[in-house]
Structure formats: C-alpha cells, structure tokens
Design an enzyme around this catalytic site. Structure first.
Site, PDB file in Angstrom:
ATOM      1  N   SER A  31       0.846  -1.195   0.000  1.00  0.00           N
ATOM      2  CA  SER A  31       0.000   0.000   0.000  1.00  0.00           C
ATOM      3  C   SER A  31       0.883   1.247   0.000  1.00  0.00           C
ATOM      4  CB  SER A  31      -0.862   0.053   1.263  1.00  0.00           C
ATOM      5  OG  SER A  31      -1.642  -1.096   1.362  1.00  0.00           O
ATOM      6  N   HIS A  62      -4.823  -1.238  -5.351  1.00  0.00           N
ATOM      7  CA  HIS A  62      -3.858  -2.177  -5.921  1.00  0.00           C
ATOM      8  C   HIS A  62      -4.134  -2.344  -7.412  1.00  0.00           C
ATOM      9  CE1 HIS A  62      -1.818  -3.645  -2.333  1.00  0.00           C
ATOM     10  NE2 HIS A  62      -2.976  -3.497  -1.716  1.00  0.00           N
ATOM     11  N   HIS A  84      -4.024 -11.205  -1.500  1.00  0.00           N
ATOM     12  CA  HIS A  84      -3.973 -11.484  -0.066  1.00  0.00           C
ATOM     13  C   HIS A  84      -4.821 -12.711   0.254  1.00  0.00           C
ATOM     14  CE1 HIS A  84      -3.104  -7.177  -0.469  1.00  0.00           C
ATOM     15  NE2 HIS A  84      -2.378  -7.306   0.617  1.00  0.00           N
ATOM     16  N   TYR A  86      -6.803 -13.021   2.705  1.00  0.00           N
ATOM     17  CA  TYR A  86      -8.155 -12.645   3.147  1.00  0.00           C
ATOM     18  C   TYR A  86      -9.122 -12.411   1.984  1.00  0.00           C
ATOM     19  CZ  TYR A  86      -6.555  -7.831   2.242  1.00  0.00           C
ATOM     20  OH  TYR A  86      -6.047  -6.710   1.661  1.00  0.00           O
ATOM     21  N   GLU A  87      -8.592 -12.320   0.761  1.00  0.00           N
ATOM     22  CA  GLU A  87      -9.485 -12.153  -0.390  1.00  0.00           C
ATOM     23  C   GLU A  87     -10.169 -13.469  -0.742  1.00  0.00           C
ATOM     24  OE1 GLU A  87      -7.908  -9.452  -3.578  1.00  0.00           O
ATOM     25  OE2 GLU A  87      -6.120  -9.571  -2.335  1.00  0.00           O
ATOM     26  N   ALA A 114       2.514  -2.149   4.108  1.00  0.00           N
ATOM     27  CA  ALA A 114       2.109  -1.223   5.162  1.00  0.00           C
ATOM     28  C   ALA A 114       1.771  -2.094   6.364  1.00  0.00           C
ATOM     29  CB  ALA A 114       0.900  -0.427   4.715  1.00  0.00           C
ATOM     30  N   MET A 211      -1.005  -8.131   6.943  1.00  0.00           N
ATOM     31  CA  MET A 211      -1.797  -9.231   6.373  1.00  0.00           C
ATOM     32  C   MET A 211      -1.145  -9.825   5.119  1.00  0.00           C
ATOM     33  SD  MET A 211      -5.461  -7.292   6.686  1.00  0.00           S
ATOM     34  CE  MET A 211      -5.853  -6.292   8.140  1.00  0.00           C
ATOM     35  N   SER A 212       0.177  -9.661   4.998  1.00  0.00           N
ATOM     36  CA  SER A 212       0.859 -10.180   3.797  1.00  0.00           C
ATOM     37  C   SER A 212       2.279 -10.609   4.176  1.00  0.00           C
ATOM     38  CB  SER A 212       0.920  -9.077   2.733  1.00  0.00           C
ATOM     39  OG  SER A 212       1.736  -8.014   3.167  1.00  0.00           O
ATOM     40  N   ASN A 235       0.321   3.057  10.710  1.00  0.00           N
ATOM     41  CA  ASN A 235      -0.575   3.402  11.835  1.00  0.00           C
ATOM     42  C   ASN A 235      -0.057   2.687  13.074  1.00  0.00           C
ATOM     43  OD1 ASN A 235      -1.684   0.951  10.206  1.00  0.00           O
ATOM     44  ND2 ASN A 235      -2.469   0.674  12.284  1.00  0.00           N
ATOM     45  N   HIS A 247      -8.722   2.032   6.929  1.00  0.00           N
ATOM     46  CA  HIS A 247      -7.923   1.777   5.732  1.00  0.00           C
ATOM     47  C   HIS A 247      -7.478   3.106   5.124  1.00  0.00           C
ATOM     48  CE1 HIS A 247      -6.365  -0.385   2.321  1.00  0.00           C
ATOM     49  NE2 HIS A 247      -7.129   0.300   1.492  1.00  0.00           N
TER      50      HIS A 247
HETATM   51  N1  HPA Z   1      -3.066  -4.369  11.249  1.00  0.00           N
HETATM   52  C1  HPA Z   1      -3.016  -5.257  10.229  1.00  0.00           C
HETATM   53  N2  HPA Z   1      -2.642  -4.938   9.012  1.00  0.00           N
HETATM   54  C2  HPA Z   1      -2.268  -3.662   8.780  1.00  0.00           C
HETATM   55  C3  HPA Z   1      -2.310  -2.690   9.785  1.00  0.00           C
HETATM   56  C4  HPA Z   1      -2.723  -3.061  11.095  1.00  0.00           C
HETATM   57  O1  HPA Z   1      -2.776  -2.267  12.048  1.00  0.00           O
HETATM   58  N3  HPA Z   1      -1.888  -1.520   9.211  1.00  0.00           N
HETATM   59  C5  HPA Z   1      -1.591  -1.805   7.910  1.00  0.00           C
HETATM   60  N4  HPA Z   1      -1.838  -3.091   7.640  1.00  0.00           N
END
Ligand code: HPA
Length: 279
Positions: A31, A62, A84, A86-87, A114, A211-212, A235, A247
């Site tokens: 990201s 993406h 990903h 989760y998709e 990210a 998540m990757s 974050n 997001h």
């Molecule tokens: N958690 C999970 N995946 C993420 C986060 C998070 O805080 N920030 C960016 N991808």
C-alpha cells in the site's frame, strides 16, 4: 512433473509471450508504494488478467500488473498489486506470483508492505526493516511439495537474508533515513486486530503487524530466493493509540511516507545488485 508446477510454467509461458526480460530483483509493492513502478525505466508490462489462471486482487489501491524495467541499471520485475489470503484465495494462489518471479529469473525478492506498529517506540510514518517474522496464516507450503522449487522441510532460520539486511541498513544510514528494525507478524485479516490480539502479538515478540509478506517470504525462501523486506508503519496498531483504525489512514500515511520509502528502495536495490555475487 506435478500439475501445480505445470500451472506456474504455463503462467511463465503467458509472460514470455509478451516479454523475454530477465529480472535480477523482484519487487513487491505494498500500500502506498504502488506508484513506484511508474518511476522506473519501463521495458514491458503484463497485466495479471493477461495471464491465464493468475489470481487477481480485489483490494482498492492495488493495480494488478507486472512491470519490467530498470531501477538505475538493475533489471527488475515489479509487482504492482499483490493478492492477499483474506481475499479468499488459497495460499497456493497467494504465492503463485512469487514463484512465477523466481521462474522469470529473479534471485532476490524485495517485499514491501504497510503495517501497524506494535512496538511502543514506533510512530506512524516510520520505516521498519523486517529481521524475522511470525506467520500466523497457514503455510503456503502445505500440500504436495513442489520438488522442482525446493525441499519438503526447508530451513527458515534466516528468512530475511542477513547480508541483504545489512545492505539496507547501510543504505538508510547513507541517505540519513531513520530505519527501525523488528519482527513482522502476519495475521489473516481482513479485520484489523483487537487490542488484546495486539498485546498477544507483542508478548510473542512482534513489532509490526500486517496481512501479507510472511507467506511470500516463506515461498521465496523455499524456492532459494534471497529475501529482504521493509514495512511502512502506516498506523499504530489497535490499542497502542486510542484511535480507531481505518484503511484510509493506512493509505494516507503510506502515501505520505512514499517519497522516503522510494528512495530507500531504489538505493537498496542498486547496492544489493552490486553485491549480488557475494550474497
Ligand atoms: N493491522 C493489520 N494490518 C495492517 C495494519 C494493522 O494495524 N496496518 C496496515 N496493515
């Protein structure tokens, strides 16, 4: 030869129908870094939709394509957009692009993402060199082993190559870019974590969450690629600050950090390429 390996070879044929470019380094853009591919000297590109049987991402922000070209004078393939778990894809599909880039000829896999900051000393906008991971998603190696790629029980004691890590650290110092270092934990998502889950992850030794990346690093390591990874701390993870996660915030911080991130990635690739014979 197994059907599953043949599938990757068929994907390679579709790519080869468009370009015979042989990359040295494969770069996966997370990201915020999606625009990076537009800044390189492009030679060719292949949309994922042009490759039969290739998994296509549904996540906003993406773009799905391989871009081939040069970072300075280093031949690279850039994945603009990744899939990903989760998709809803099987892990085998999630790591197919990684394996495909290995078959294209890439020796190094450079992963970016990210991630949420778990370590209390981290701030949004920090960059973190991944020195190890905890993969809480299913292993991408489950199922019949692809002997053509690597062994049944591959060693994972140095997934993120130490020499490559040192080159990135050295590069960051030269550029005067502050670089954190730590352990990345991959959870499945797509919901962000609860504060209790983040406390658990911290107790387990994780510094950043996403998540990757972990699964791709495992598949690359299995196939004999050298791996390096950098997270943009987009974050603070749930409960670390009292702000709800969004997001949009993740995307915004990643975009804001992109210029520094880009610089670090570019110079690291050049320096890695210079040392490639010694790694
Ligand atoms: N958690 C999970 N995946 C993420 C986060 C998070 O805080 N920030 C960016 N991808």
């Amino acid at each position: 030869m197994s059907e599953r390996y043949k599938r990757i070879e068929r994907c390679l044929e579709d790519v080869r129908a468009k370009t015979d470019f042989v990359p040295e380094v494969a770069l996966v853009l997370g990201s915020g870094l999606g625009g990076y591919a537009d800044g390189i000297k492009q030679v060719a590109s292949v949309d994922y939709s042009e490759i039969k049987d290739f998994p296509i991402s549904t996540v906003m922000g993406h773009r799905g394509r391989f871009v081939f070209g040069y970072v300075e004078d280093v031949p690279v393939v850039v994945m603009q957009g990744r899939v990903h778990y989760y998709e809803g894809y099987r892990m085998e599909d999630v790591v197919l692009p990684t394996r495909l880039m290995k078959l294209m000829g890439a020796k190094v896999l450079f992963l970016t993402n990210a991630a949420g900051g778990i370590n209390f000393s981290f701030e949004a906008g920090d960059l973190m060199l991944i020195n190890d991971h905890i993969c809480m998603a299913p292993s991408p190696l489950i199922g019949e082993n692809l002997e053509e790629l690597g062994p049944r029980f591959p060693d994972m004691s140095e997934v993120y190559n130490k020499k490559l890590r040192n080159i990135v650290k050295h590069t960051a110092r030269k550029l005067d870019i502050g670089l954190r270092e730590g352990v990345y934990i991959q959870l499945t998502g797509p919901s962000y974590e609860t504060p209790a889950e983040i406390r658990m992850a911290r107790t387990m030794g994780a510094d950043a969450v996403g998540m990757s990346t972990g699964c791709e690093a495992i598949a690359a390591n299995h196939a004999g690629m050298k791996v390096v990874g950098i997270s943009c701390i987009s974050n603070l993870a749930a409960g670390v600050s009292n702000k709800p996660l969004s997001h949009a915030e993740v995307q915004e911080t990643a975009d804001r950090t992109a210029p520094l991130f880009r610089k670090l990635v570019t110079d690291s690739i050049v320096n890695i390429h210079r040392e490639l014979d010694n790694i």
